[in-house]
Design a protein around this motif. Structure first.
Motif, PDB file in Angstrom:
ATOM      1  N   SER A 135       0.851  -1.188   0.000  1.00 42.45           N
ATOM      2  CA  SER A 135       0.000   0.000   0.000  1.00 42.45           C
ATOM      3  C   SER A 135       0.882   1.231   0.000  1.00 42.45           C
ATOM      4  O   SER A 135       1.978   1.212   0.595  1.00 42.45           O
ATOM      5  CB  SER A 135      -0.921   0.010   1.230  1.00 42.45           C
ATOM      6  OG  SER A 135      -1.583   1.252   1.350  1.00 42.45           O
ATOM      7  N   PRO A 136       0.452   2.313  -0.621  1.00 38.03           N
ATOM      8  CA  PRO A 136       1.173   3.577  -0.435  1.00 38.03           C
ATOM      9  C   PRO A 136       0.909   4.114   0.965  1.00 38.03           C
ATOM     10  O   PRO A 136      -0.170   3.921   1.524  1.00 38.03           O
ATOM     11  CB  PRO A 136       0.572   4.490  -1.514  1.00 38.03           C
ATOM     12  CG  PRO A 136      -0.796   3.931  -1.758  1.00 38.03           C
ATOM     13  CD  PRO A 136      -0.684   2.444  -1.549  1.00 38.03           C
ATOM     14  N   ASP A 142      -5.317   7.968  -0.549  1.00 42.15           N
ATOM     15  CA  ASP A 142      -4.697   6.807  -1.191  1.00 42.15           C
ATOM     16  C   ASP A 142      -4.189   5.811  -0.147  1.00 42.15           C
ATOM     17  O   ASP A 142      -4.327   4.593  -0.322  1.00 42.15           O
ATOM     18  CB  ASP A 142      -3.551   7.258  -2.094  1.00 42.15           C
ATOM     19  CG  ASP A 142      -4.032   8.019  -3.311  1.00 42.15           C
ATOM     20  OD1 ASP A 142      -5.229   7.900  -3.659  1.00 42.15           O
ATOM     21  OD2 ASP A 142      -3.226   8.755  -3.915  1.00 42.15           O
ATOM     22  N   SER A 143      -3.591   6.322   0.922  1.00 36.34           N
ATOM     23  CA  SER A 143      -3.083   5.436   1.970  1.00 36.34           C
ATOM     24  C   SER A 143      -4.223   4.685   2.653  1.00 36.34           C
ATOM     25  O   SER A 143      -4.133   3.475   2.893  1.00 36.34           O
ATOM     26  CB  SER A 143      -2.294   6.247   3.006  1.00 36.34           C
ATOM     27  OG  SER A 143      -1.179   6.890   2.415  1.00 36.34           O
ATOM     28  N   LEU A 144      -5.301   5.405   2.974  1.00 33.87           N
ATOM     29  CA  LEU A 144      -6.445   4.752   3.614  1.00 33.87           C
ATOM     30  C   LEU A 144      -7.085   3.723   2.694  1.00 33.87           C
ATOM     31  O   LEU A 144      -7.505   2.649   3.142  1.00 33.87           O
ATOM     32  CB  LEU A 144      -7.475   5.805   4.017  1.00 33.87           C
ATOM     33  CG  LEU A 144      -7.087   6.704   5.195  1.00 33.87           C
ATOM     34  CD1 LEU A 144      -8.115   7.811   5.375  1.00 33.87           C
ATOM     35  CD2 LEU A 144      -6.951   5.901   6.484  1.00 33.87           C
ATOM     36  N   ASP A 173     -12.438   2.083  11.743  1.00 36.28           N
ATOM     37  CA  ASP A 173     -11.667   3.323  11.872  1.00 36.28           C
ATOM     38  C   ASP A 173     -11.315   3.892  10.504  1.00 36.28           C
ATOM     39  O   ASP A 173     -11.388   5.104  10.284  1.00 36.28           O
ATOM     40  CB  ASP A 173     -10.386   3.057  12.669  1.00 36.28           C
ATOM     41  CG  ASP A 173     -10.670   2.773  14.136  1.00 36.28           C
ATOM     42  OD1 ASP A 173     -11.765   3.135  14.601  1.00 36.28           O
ATOM     43  OD2 ASP A 173      -9.792   2.178  14.807  1.00 36.28           O
ATOM     44  N   VAL A 174     -10.927   3.016   9.587  1.00 34.84           N
ATOM     45  CA  VAL A 174     -10.601   3.473   8.232  1.00 34.84           C
ATOM     46  C   VAL A 174     -11.824   4.089   7.564  1.00 34.84           C
ATOM     47  O   VAL A 174     -11.737   5.128   6.892  1.00 34.84           O
ATOM     48  CB  VAL A 174     -10.043   2.307   7.392  1.00 34.84           C
ATOM     49  CG1 VAL A 174      -9.928   2.702   5.922  1.00 34.84           C
ATOM     50  CG2 VAL A 174      -8.680   1.877   7.915  1.00 34.84           C
ATOM     51  N   ALA A 175     -12.995   3.472   7.746  1.00 36.25           N
ATOM     52  CA  ALA A 175     -14.217   4.010   7.148  1.00 36.25           C
ATOM     53  C   ALA A 175     -14.521   5.407   7.694  1.00 36.25           C
ATOM     54  O   ALA A 175     -14.893   6.323   6.941  1.00 36.25           O
ATOM     55  CB  ALA A 175     -15.391   3.064   7.414  1.00 36.25           C
ATOM     56  N   SER A 176     -14.355   5.594   9.008  1.00 35.34           N
ATOM     57  CA  SER A 176     -14.609   6.917   9.586  1.00 35.34           C
ATOM     58  C   SER A 176     -13.594   7.935   9.095  1.00 35.34           C
ATOM     59  O   SER A 176     -13.939   9.095   8.834  1.00 35.34           O
ATOM     60  CB  SER A 176     -14.575   6.829  11.114  1.00 35.34           C
ATOM     61  OG  SER A 176     -13.287   6.454  11.583  1.00 35.34           O
ATOM     62  N   LEU A 177     -12.333   7.521   8.947  1.00 29.55           N
ATOM     63  CA  LEU A 177     -11.320   8.440   8.438  1.00 29.55           C
ATOM     64  C   LEU A 177     -11.575   8.787   6.974  1.00 29.55           C
ATOM     65  O   LEU A 177     -11.304   9.922   6.552  1.00 29.55           O
ATOM     66  CB  LEU A 177      -9.927   7.829   8.599  1.00 29.55           C
ATOM     67  CG  LEU A 177      -9.414   7.685  10.036  1.00 29.55           C
ATOM     68  CD1 LEU A 177      -8.032   7.059  10.041  1.00 29.55           C
ATOM     69  CD2 LEU A 177      -9.390   9.027  10.741  1.00 29.55           C
ATOM     70  N   ASN A 178     -12.084   7.825   6.212  1.00 29.33           N
ATOM     71  CA  ASN A 178     -12.437   8.129   4.821  1.00 29.33           C
ATOM     72  C   ASN A 178     -13.522   9.201   4.751  1.00 29.33           C
ATOM     73  O   ASN A 178     -13.483  10.084   3.883  1.00 29.33           O
ATOM     74  CB  ASN A 178     -12.898   6.858   4.105  1.00 29.33           C
ATOM     75  CG  ASN A 178     -11.747   6.025   3.589  1.00 29.33           C
ATOM     76  OD1 ASN A 178     -10.735   6.555   3.158  1.00 29.33           O
ATOM     77  ND2 ASN A 178     -11.889   4.710   3.647  1.00 29.33           N
TER      78      ASN A 178
END
Length: 325
Positions: A73-74, A194-196, A228-233
């Motif tokens: 992943s980047p 992109d990272s997420l 957590d990733v979904a909320s950060l997105n």
């Protein structure tokens, strides 16, 4: 750099004749071709090169080969006001985790210190290390997003501040600096997205992979990480909208500044037309001009030119084109 990270001891450089059997986490930092070849020979598995980690197809970023899981992943890195994105690779086997990265990352240092301070009781597994790395990477991205949010709040206050610089040069420089800050913020938000996205795909792939068995505790931690990733997105989407809004507002203020400049030019050109016309008429010196031999003709023409300047200025001032009423 070819590092061995073990529980209970600090990270150390791996020498060519070292035994790798008891090492759970092998960390390759900006590795040379020789170091990658040495790792492949010692571990008996393929270690991806940088060009492989930079592939954008999902099938090239997440795949399994000979019971070895390959993930990449980047990952964004922020240094002061600059941001960079480098590929990060994970090679997961039943006994080892190999990470390949081309920059120093705070998340890896944190996990490395935690492992070095953990008692070496033989319970540390590659799955645990990778899960902890993913969690810390998400936490670091959240910290970067929080900093980006504060930056945009500061930009917003400056853009919409009522006490903006009154001097046109200062206002123009402030707006140019605002555009530069918004450009950097937009680039950073794009790299974070992109990272997420890369981490989210890794979580989904590992969670749905039937051949790779995770203990229930790790599965639950990966589910929490996915939320957590979904909320950060969602936060990134909101941030991108705010960047676009501030960009539109800044461009609007720039247009206003340009219109104010055009107003000044319009006032100057309009005020100069009438006195120039009067001076041109009385400068022709025709004999039939009644004011030619008049004793007060000179003063009369000056008065006419003065009035032709003052009256338009008063009209423009009352309309608010310049000055403060």
């Amino acid at each position: 750099m070819f590092l061995a990270r073990l529980a209970g001891v600090p990270a150390r450089e791996i020498e060519p004749d070292d035994d790798l059997s008891g090492i759970v986490w092998i960390d390759l930092i900006n590795p040379s071709t020789e170091e990658i070849d040495r790792a492949e020979k010692a571990l008996g598995i393929h270690v991806p090169r940088r060009e492989e980690l930079e592939e954008i197809e999902s099938s090239s970023r997440h795949y399994e080969r000979s019971n070895v899981l390959y993930l990449s992943s980047p990952l964004v890195r922020r240094v002061d006001e600059s941001a960079f994105s480098y590929p990060v690779g994970f090679v997961l086997t039943a006994q080892k985790l190999v990470t390949v990265r081309y920059s120093d990352y705070y998340a890896f240092d944190v996990v490395g210190r935690d492992i070095a301070e953990t008692a070496n009781d033989g319970t540390l597994t590659p799955d645990q290390v990778m899960t902890q790395l993913l969690e810390e990477m998400i936490n670091r991205l959240a910290d970067i997003l929080e900093g980006l949010g504060r930056t945009l709040d500061d930009v917003s206050r400056k853009v919409f501040n009522a006490d903006r610089p009154r001097k046109r040069a200062n206002a123009g420089e402030m707006l140019r600096e605002t555009l530069r800050r918004l450009g950097r913020a937009g680039d950073l938000a794009s790299m974070i997205r992109d990272s997420l996205l890369g981490i989210d795909r890794m979580l989904i792939y590992v969670g749905e992979l039937p051949g790779h068995v995770l203990v229930d505790g790790l599965k639950q931690r990966l589910k929490v990480a996915g939320r957590d990733v979904a909320s950060l997105n969602d936060f990134v989407a909101q941030t991108m909208n705010k960047v676009q809004f501030l960009l539109d507002a800044t461009l609007g203020f720039i247009n206003i500044e340009q219109n104010d400049g055009m107003k000044v030019l319009t006032v100057v050109s309009s005020v100069g037309i009438a006195p120039t016309l009067i001076a041109g008429i009385y400068g022709m010196n025709f004999k039939i001009m009644p004011e030619l031999s008049w004793h007060y003709g000179y003063q009369y023409s000056l008065m006419m030119m003065t009035l032709s300047i003052v009256l338009p200025l008063l009209w423009f001032w009352r309309r608010g084109w310049f000055g403060a009423r």
